[in-house]
Design a protein around this motif. Structure first.
Motif, short mmCIF file in Angstrom:
data_model
loop_
_atom_site.label_atom_id
_atom_site.label_comp_id
_atom_site.label_asym_id
_atom_site.label_seq_id
_atom_site.Cartn_x
_atom_site.Cartn_y
_atom_site.Cartn_z
N HIS A 1 29.79 32.96 41.91
CA HIS A 1 28.46 33.50 41.64
C HIS A 1 28.33 34.91 42.23
CE1 HIS A 1 27.97 29.07 41.51
NE2 HIS A 1 27.27 29.37 40.43
N ALA A 2 27.26 35.59 41.83
CA ALA A 2 27.03 36.96 42.30
C ALA A 2 27.12 37.00 43.82
CB ALA A 2 25.69 37.47 41.81
N GLY A 3 27.88 37.97 44.32
CA GLY A 3 28.05 38.15 45.76
C GLY A 3 29.31 37.50 46.31
N GLU A 4 29.95 36.62 45.52
CA GLU A 4 31.14 35.92 46.02
C GLU A 4 32.41 36.69 45.68
OE1 GLU A 4 29.90 31.31 46.31
OE2 GLU A 4 30.34 31.98 44.28
N VAL A 5 33.45 36.48 46.51
CA VAL A 5 34.72 37.20 46.37
C VAL A 5 35.86 36.20 46.45
CG1 VAL A 5 36.26 38.88 47.48
CG2 VAL A 5 33.79 39.33 47.39
N GLU A 6 36.88 36.40 45.59
CA GLU A 6 38.06 35.53 45.59
C GLU A 6 39.31 36.40 45.51
OE1 GLU A 6 38.36 31.45 43.52
OE2 GLU A 6 39.30 32.85 42.11
N ALA A 7 40.41 35.90 46.09
CA ALA A 7 41.67 36.66 46.11
C ALA A 7 42.70 36.02 45.19
CB ALA A 7 42.21 36.73 47.53
N VAL A 8 43.62 36.86 44.67
CA VAL A 8 44.80 36.39 43.96
C VAL A 8 45.99 37.19 44.48
CG1 VAL A 8 43.64 35.74 41.80
CG2 VAL A 8 44.47 38.08 42.07
N SER A 9 47.18 36.60 44.38
CA SER A 9 48.43 37.34 44.63
C SER A 9 49.58 36.39 44.34
CB SER A 9 48.52 37.86 46.06
OG SER A 9 49.26 37.00 46.87
N PRO A 10 50.77 36.94 44.11
CA PRO A 10 51.92 36.06 43.91
C PRO A 10 52.14 35.13 45.10
CG PRO A 10 52.43 38.27 43.18
CD PRO A 10 51.10 38.35 43.87
N LYS A 11 51.71 35.52 46.30
CA LYS A 11 51.93 34.68 47.48
C LYS A 11 50.94 33.53 47.58
CE LYS A 11 54.03 38.28 50.28
NZ LYS A 11 53.75 39.39 51.16
N ILE A 12 49.72 33.72 47.09
CA ILE A 12 48.69 32.69 47.30
C ILE A 12 48.22 32.04 46.00
CG2 ILE A 12 47.86 33.75 49.44
CD1 ILE A 12 45.48 34.85 47.86
N GLY A 13 48.75 32.49 44.87
CA GLY A 13 48.31 31.95 43.57
C GLY A 13 47.91 33.11 42.68
N ASP A 14 48.66 33.30 41.59
CA ASP A 14 48.54 34.55 40.84
C ASP A 14 48.20 34.36 39.37
OD1 ASP A 14 48.73 37.37 40.85
OD2 ASP A 14 50.66 37.25 39.84
N ILE A 15 48.14 33.10 38.91
CA ILE A 15 47.92 32.88 37.48
C ILE A 15 46.56 32.22 37.28
CG2 ILE A 15 48.78 31.73 35.40
CD1 ILE A 15 51.57 31.82 36.58
N HIS A 16 45.75 32.81 36.42
CA HIS A 16 44.44 32.20 36.16
C HIS A 16 43.91 32.63 34.79
CE1 HIS A 16 42.09 35.72 38.31
NE2 HIS A 16 42.70 36.11 37.24
N ARG A 17 42.82 31.95 34.41
CA ARG A 17 42.02 32.36 33.25
C ARG A 17 40.60 32.48 33.74
NH1 ARG A 17 42.68 29.50 27.75
NH2 ARG A 17 42.55 27.62 28.98
N VAL A 18 39.91 33.55 33.35
CA VAL A 18 38.54 33.79 33.78
C VAL A 18 37.63 33.80 32.56
CG1 VAL A 18 37.02 35.36 35.05
CG2 VAL A 18 39.43 35.17 35.70
N THR A 19 36.52 33.07 32.66
CA THR A 19 35.56 32.94 31.57
C THR A 19 34.17 33.29 32.09
OG1 THR A 19 36.88 31.15 30.62
CG2 THR A 19 34.59 31.30 29.89
#
Ligand code: FE
Length: 201
Positions: A131-149
């Protein structure tokens, strides 16, 4: 529009300028990814906490597909800052990044489906609504594949930071069976916001 209204409507670009200079300072301290993600999380959370700085031309949806507007690229391409704009029902393909990234929601909400790929097969590891104001991280080390809708019926806008000039990175989109396809995203815009006119507030 009155002069007063025009002043009120001017985007507060100083917020974005401070963000990119603070991020450059953080990266100058070293290339430890965990430290960059931790520090960057704080900086991006601060940036998306107030919705008064993104020029409207970088928040425009396109009825055909989600938009990816470059807002700033570090002169050494150590990082880039991008606004993603989602119209109703729009989503990315399943994709990777190959570099660290941080996603902060400025308006609306986003549904993130996370995947791992083992022996060429994709496995969904979870779904998360940001939701608005929230932040999430991605990287090959912590998880790098996703789909965003887009997680709302309206327009959603998120601010992304990546550890490279992400529009030029060779990466991949994936079919649901795990088959990769090479992908270079580019950007929707050919002009960037002017962060450096210090005669303005
Ligand atoms: Fe992504």
């Amino acid at each position: 529009m009155t002069v007063h209204a025009a002043i009120e409507a001017a985007p507060n670009l100083a917020r974005l300028r401070s963000f990119v200079t603070d991020l450059a300072d953080l990266i100058d301290q070293g290339d430890d990814e965990a430290a960059i993600l931790a520090g960057g999380h704080i900086l991006l959370s601060r940036l998306v906490a107030t919705d008064d700085w993104l020029p409207e031309i970088y928040a425009q949806p396109n009825p055909e597909r989600y938009q990816q507007y470059l807002l700033h690229c570090d002169s050494r391409e150590r990082f880039s800052v991008v606004s993603f704009v989602w119209g109703p029902g729009q989503s990315t393909p399943i994709h990777d990044h190959t570099v660290w990234g941080l996603v902060g929601i400025l308006r609306g909400a986003e549904l993130v489906e996370s995947y791992v790929r083992k022996d060429g097969v994709l496995f969904c590891t979870g779904e998360n609504v940001l939701h608005a104001g929230e932040v999430e991280a991605v990287s090959p080390k912590i998880g790098d594949i996703h789909r965003v809708t887009n997680g709302t019926e309206g327009v959603s806008v998120s601010i992304h930071v990546y550890g490279a000039n992400i529009g030029a990175v060779r990466r991949a989109v994936y079919a649901i069976d795990g088959t990769p396809k090479p992908f270079i995203s580019g950007y929707a815009n050919s002009h960037l916001p002017n962060l450096w006119d210090r005669s303005r507030p």
